[in-house]
Design an enzyme around this catalytic site. Structure first.
Site, mmCIF file in Angstrom:
data_model
loop_
_atom_site.group_PDB
_atom_site.id
_atom_site.type_symbol
_atom_site.label_atom_id
_atom_site.label_comp_id
_atom_site.label_asym_id
_atom_site.label_seq_id
_atom_site.Cartn_x
_atom_site.Cartn_y
_atom_site.Cartn_z
ATOM 1 N N ARG A 209 0.825 -1.197 0.000
ATOM 2 C CA ARG A 209 0.000 0.000 0.000
ATOM 3 C C ARG A 209 0.863 1.253 0.000
ATOM 4 O O ARG A 209 1.947 1.278 0.549
ATOM 5 C CB ARG A 209 -0.913 -0.031 1.247
ATOM 6 C CG ARG A 209 -1.927 1.090 1.337
ATOM 7 C CD ARG A 209 -2.932 0.805 2.434
ATOM 8 N NE ARG A 209 -3.825 1.936 2.665
ATOM 9 C CZ ARG A 209 -3.783 2.714 3.733
ATOM 10 N NH1 ARG A 209 -2.881 2.488 4.681
ATOM 11 N NH2 ARG A 209 -4.624 3.708 3.893
ATOM 12 N N LYS B 133 2.018 -7.847 11.780
ATOM 13 C CA LYS B 133 1.453 -8.024 10.445
ATOM 14 C C LYS B 133 1.785 -9.393 9.878
ATOM 15 O O LYS B 133 2.944 -9.774 9.777
ATOM 16 C CB LYS B 133 1.958 -6.921 9.510
ATOM 17 C CG LYS B 133 1.285 -6.941 8.144
ATOM 18 C CD LYS B 133 1.626 -5.680 7.361
ATOM 19 C CE LYS B 133 0.978 -5.670 5.992
ATOM 20 N NZ LYS B 133 1.222 -4.408 5.268
ATOM 21 N N ARG C 184 -2.429 3.664 13.631
ATOM 22 C CA ARG C 184 -1.386 3.206 14.537
ATOM 23 C C ARG C 184 -1.939 3.094 15.952
ATOM 24 O O ARG C 184 -2.836 3.842 16.336
ATOM 25 C CB ARG C 184 -0.208 4.192 14.539
ATOM 26 C CG ARG C 184 0.457 4.360 13.182
ATOM 27 C CD ARG C 184 1.545 5.410 13.233
ATOM 28 N NE ARG C 184 2.119 5.631 11.914
ATOM 29 C CZ ARG C 184 2.990 6.585 11.632
ATOM 30 N NH1 ARG C 184 3.376 7.431 12.594
ATOM 31 N NH2 ARG C 184 3.472 6.723 10.410
#
Length: 328
Positions: A127, A192, A326
């Site tokens: 992204r 992630k 975040r």
């Protein structure tokens, strides 16, 4: 190296990787005889494969071996595990620049559900233009094509639905507590695990063509130092191992089912599941929007897929490709 620039290179590279896949030693002389090339040429191919992310040992008198055995993708094995995805629509490649780019360049010839799956990418994208680290055989790199007749307005929240599909596939593979981060990340243990990149082509008011890219970390080692955020892979979640081809099939099945439902019902069917798996559910977060930041409590998503943030003046909806989320 772009796919198709040198078929002989691809053939030789495939042969060497398949030979080394079992983790045993193979001499340069033996590999050279099998391929009809010199030991020096074998050495050059080994070096090139190492640069693609394969961890290959070279021991004088013994030859070459992989640090760990590798599970290569196999279209026939993937087909045996597929229940909803038509394996005839799978394009399985070795090393290419990007699976998304491969489909984009052939978009006029594609039909709904067509998939490109590769062993490695030399120019994988994430992204906002970030690089997606794509070492050889260490993860899944795939892209699926889908056209939506309703145009741009009909694909609102598509990346969220794809995220749900990925979590369902992983749960069927035996992984638990897989979470989602708005708008396109899959998390496990607060790190992630996978990401989604959707690229859209089409004219306003007409049908739009979507290339849905997925990168799923499986057994990262070489190249992982280039990743600029906390990450995790399937090997860490389950050190006893996994079946790479079975997980590929589960993911293809879930993506296909997801797209079929989304085509008819949009995001609505997926909203509740996404909210339940929201990694920041009811937690304080910071949104980074360009040069400014906004803080609040994450309250999930609305019907369009916009992120809901509870602030002092109430709950506000935020949407847009330039927003980063975040933890506080």
């Amino acid at each position: 190296m772009r796919h198709g620039t040198n078929k002989q290179t691809d053939m030789i590279r495939n042969h060497i990787v398949k030979a080394l896949a079992d983790g045993q030693f193979y001499s340069g002389e033996t590999l050279g005889e099998e391929l009809g090339i010199s030991r020096t040429a074998v050495s050059k191919y080994i070096k090139a494969l190492s640069e693609l992310g394969l961890n290959i040992f070279s021991v004088t008198g013994k030859g070459y071996r992989l640090a760990e055995p590798i599970q290569l993708l196999n279209s026939e094995l993937i087909a045996t595990h597929c229940q909803h995805f038509d394996a005839k629509q799978l394009i399985l490649l070795n090393v290419i620049d990007s699976t998304n780019q491969y489909l984009k360049e052939r978009i006029a010839t594609l039909k709904n559900g067509d998939v490109c799956l590769a062993e490695a990418q030399t120019a994988g994208r994430g992204r906002r233009g970030r690089t997606w680290v794509s070492p050889y055989g260490a993860s899944l790199y795939l892209s699926q094509f889908w056209q939506f007749a309703g145009g741009y307005q009909s694909i609102s929240g598509l990346s969220l639905a794809v995220g749900v599909a990925i979590t369902r596939a992983l749960e069927k593979a035996g992984y638990q507590d897989i979470a989602l981060k708005w708008p396109n990340d899959i998390y496990a243990r607060g790190k992630k695990l996978a990401g989604v990149l959707i690229e859209v082509e089409g004219q306003m008011g007409g049908a739009c063509d979507c290339i849905i890219g997925v990168g799923l970390n499986m057994a990262l080692d070489v190249g992982s130092e280039k990743i600029d955020q906390p990450w995790i892979d399937l090997t860490t979640l389950n050190p006893e191992g996994f079946e790479r081809n079975r997980i590929s099939a589960l993911l293809l099945d879930e993506l296909t089912c997801c797209m079929e439902v989304f085509s008819h019902s949009g995001l609505e069917t997926f909203i509740e599941t996404w909210r339940e798996r929201n990694v920041f559910r009811d937690k304080p977060i910071t949104l980074v929007i360009g040069n400014k930041t906004v803080k609040g409590i994450c309250k999930g998503i609305d019907a369009t897929g916009a992120l809901l943030l509870q602030q002092t003046d109430g709950v506000q909806a935020y949407n847009g490709g330039e927003i980063s989320v975040r933890a506080n």
